[in-house]
Design a protein around this motif. Structure first.
Motif, short mmCIF file in Angstrom:
data_model
loop_
_atom_site.label_atom_id
_atom_site.label_comp_id
_atom_site.label_asym_id
_atom_site.label_seq_id
_atom_site.Cartn_x
_atom_site.Cartn_y
_atom_site.Cartn_z
N THR A 9 -16.45 -29.09 11.99
CA THR A 9 -17.29 -27.89 12.05
C THR A 9 -17.07 -27.20 13.40
O THR A 9 -17.08 -27.86 14.43
N HIS A 11 -18.34 -24.15 16.01
CA HIS A 11 -19.51 -23.34 16.34
C HIS A 11 -19.07 -22.09 17.08
O HIS A 11 -18.25 -22.15 17.98
N ASP A 28 -21.74 -21.21 12.32
CA ASP A 28 -20.85 -22.36 12.18
C ASP A 28 -19.93 -22.16 11.00
O ASP A 28 -20.31 -21.52 10.02
N THR A 30 -17.66 -24.81 8.60
CA THR A 30 -17.22 -26.17 8.30
C THR A 30 -15.95 -26.07 7.45
O THR A 30 -15.86 -25.22 6.57
N SER A 90 -12.08 -23.73 4.12
CA SER A 90 -13.35 -23.65 4.85
C SER A 90 -14.46 -23.20 3.92
O SER A 90 -14.24 -22.48 2.95
N GLY A 98 -22.48 -26.52 5.14
CA GLY A 98 -22.13 -26.73 6.54
C GLY A 98 -21.94 -25.42 7.30
O GLY A 98 -22.32 -25.29 8.45
N SER A 99 -21.34 -24.45 6.64
CA SER A 99 -21.22 -23.14 7.27
C SER A 99 -22.58 -22.44 7.23
O SER A 99 -23.45 -22.78 6.42
#
Lengths: 368, 368
Positions: A9, A11, A28, A30, A90, A98-99
């Motif tokens: 991930t 940032h 973020d 991921t 992604s 996660g994103s």
């Protein structure tokens, strides 16, 4: 060689300027990678996921029942050969794996965005990925591949970052989302919004995890219809009735009903309903010609080799929509494109299911 | 001459023996007639309605905004010419416009049936109509005409009462409901059942009338998708966006979304959700071959002249399903049938909307 699956991930603290004029900050992304980046970084293949997909496109985590969503396609000696290519997939912004998405914490508050999350577009999703690749010091890739919303991203890359990819492979997708697809998304959205447990996004996360939200389950059932075709449903289910149920029981079930129930109620335990609202919105407003005088002008921007793959019985993104693109490309003198219509009864999901029908097309496109 | 619209309700005290083995007793059938019965009763045309239709097929009541559902088709000098024919259209049992359905009072209790209502089949609907015609002293009719579920009834008449009609005209229908259609019905049913206001049938009738049930509204939106086609939706709505909404507003609307909302939320104010559950069930379990060794054997029973009309882009009841019937009829040596596939992009609703495309076929069938 092995798949060499890695998950990361990144940032980002700089603002992401969105098409709407709003900003996302911080955010973020991921992503997963498979294979190994070569020395001159010339072997990158970007894979883009669809509505409910994620960065987890291939391989199997410990304890996982099912591998990544395109596992049959990505791996050593597979169509996207990880012995050869370094594959990056992604999770799109707005999603929930996660994103940054609507349930992410809104800085500097410690509260999720929910409805305060900005509407993101396919172009925004692509822009965020472009920034991720910058961070990874990857400034040009061998290819970008995707189906459905993944294909939208691939095409958006081709138009807005014309020097970024050698090759673009877009399948089961379109140049602009048509009302049939928008209508299915509408049913899902309304079904989520009307579910009293959804509480305008203030739903109980425990409830979601344990039993899911019935509104999203029903909405997803509608989605599952749109992914198939009358023909594939007939082949798959026929008029088989559940053995234990009587034909004249009001709630007796045909197999196709069990299938929809299972998939609908299962789905809502692992996908966030706010993300569903936001990503379907992104799909609805997707239109390659936006910001240009016409679709012709948009497509004139493309310099990558372009491979378009449609599926004969895809009702969600009809092959005629790809044909429109192919015709325009021909008209405007693009000599570096190829269009193929795959013979399949399966419907939209063919790009996930009937890999054997088009994997050679993808191999040839990638390696040719 | 005038339409001569009349509405009646007949009450039956003898039990109706249903396919399920259960009985319905007593029951009512509400029906309309248009035109005038001739002396030898040889000019009767039976019209059968679809899922959400009613006996009100033509004409306009005082204060009504819209005429009956096939008004363009039935009337003086129209395709079903009421100067010539005496037309009868009855509300099917299980429906909610006067004939006995799940919200009717269960004898001898003064409580609606709700879930205690028996599952009825298309064959049961037809049987009840046959009994109505007996009561009216009509023992043979000139023709039976219907589209969609109305076509199912027409075909069921042809097989189970082979000496009852000279002519059978069935359009936009099938010999057995396929999983694509069952799937759409499933979404509607689940949507109704999950609506907390539905209360397993113990919903508040005032709520239904005043604002409707959102679950049924969403279910009906799914239905509206199934009645159209990707092509007709694109033609009708394109990507038009509501003028007052911003493209990046999460709840900004495309025209197709407004259309679905309007029709969905409007529908639930005038249609009973329990009837929706029961009638979709009847459609799901419809299969002409049930009780026979095969569809061939079922179709061998037909002695009426049979006219089958399908529509090219009907996704709900595909033209291929009608073609299957036509092929079997040919194979079994039926010399008194005709099959035509109407060129239309409209989808299933073509039988209600594009009358000009097939009214000559119906005229020729009726008068030839």
């Amino acid at each position: 060689m092995s798949l060499n699956l890695q998950t990361h991930t990144e940032h980002f603290t700089n603002p992401l300027y969105l098409e709407s004029g709003r900003i996302l900050e911080p955010y973020d992304i991921t992503y997963e990678t498979y294979g190994t980046l070569n020395d001159d970084k010339s072997n990158v293949v970007v894979v883009c996921h669809a509505l409910t997909g994620s960065h987890h496109a291939a391989g199997l985590y410990e304890g996982e029942a099912k591998p990544g969503w395109w596992d049959g396609f990505i791996g050593p000696k597979k169509a996207i050969d990880t012995d050869k290519y370094f594959v990056i997939c992604s999770n799109v912004i707005g999603s929930c794996f996660g994103s940054t998405g609507p349930m992410s914490m809104q800085y500097p508050h410690h509260e999720p965005y929910r409805y305060k999350f900005p509407v993101v577009s396919i172009k925004d999703m692509v822009k965020a990925q472009r920034i991720l690749f910058d961070r990874l010091d990857i400034h040009r890739v061998h290819a970008i591949v995707g189906g459905s919303m993944g294909g939208m991203q691939a095409l958006q890359f081709a138009i807005h970052y014309p020097n970024f990819a050698n090759k673009i492979i877009a399948m089961a997708t379109t140049h602009a989302t048509q009302p049939w697809a928008i209508a299915f998304n509408k049913v899902a959205q309304e079904s989520i919004l009307n579910d009293p447990d959804f509480k305008q996004g203030y739903y109980d996360p425990k409830l979601l995890k344990e039993q899911g939200l019935s509104g999203m389950a029903v909405g997803r059932m509608a989605g599952h219809i749109s992914f198939l075709s009358p023909e594939s449903m007939r082949e798959k289910f026929g008029r088989e009735y559940k053995l234990t149920d009587g034909l004249y029981e009001l709630f007796g079930k045909f197999q196709v009903e069990s299938y929809l129930e299972y998939n609908g109620y299962n789905f809502t335990k692992w996908f966030d309903p706010l993300s569903y609202l936001y990503i379907t919105k992104a799909i609805n407003i997707y239109d390659l010609s936006r910001g240009f005088d016409s679709l012709d002008e948009a497509l004139k921007r493309i310099t990558s080799a372009l491979y378009l793959i449609s599926f004969k019985n895809d009702l969600l993104f009809k092959n005629s929509e790809m044909q429109e693109m192919a015709q325009i490309l021909k008209k405007i003198g693009n000599r570096n494109h190829d269009y193929v219509d795959i013979d399949s009864n399966y419907g939209h999901d063919a790009f996930l299911v009937e890999l054997d029908k088009f994997e050679n097309n993808v191999k040839d496109a990638l390696n040719g």
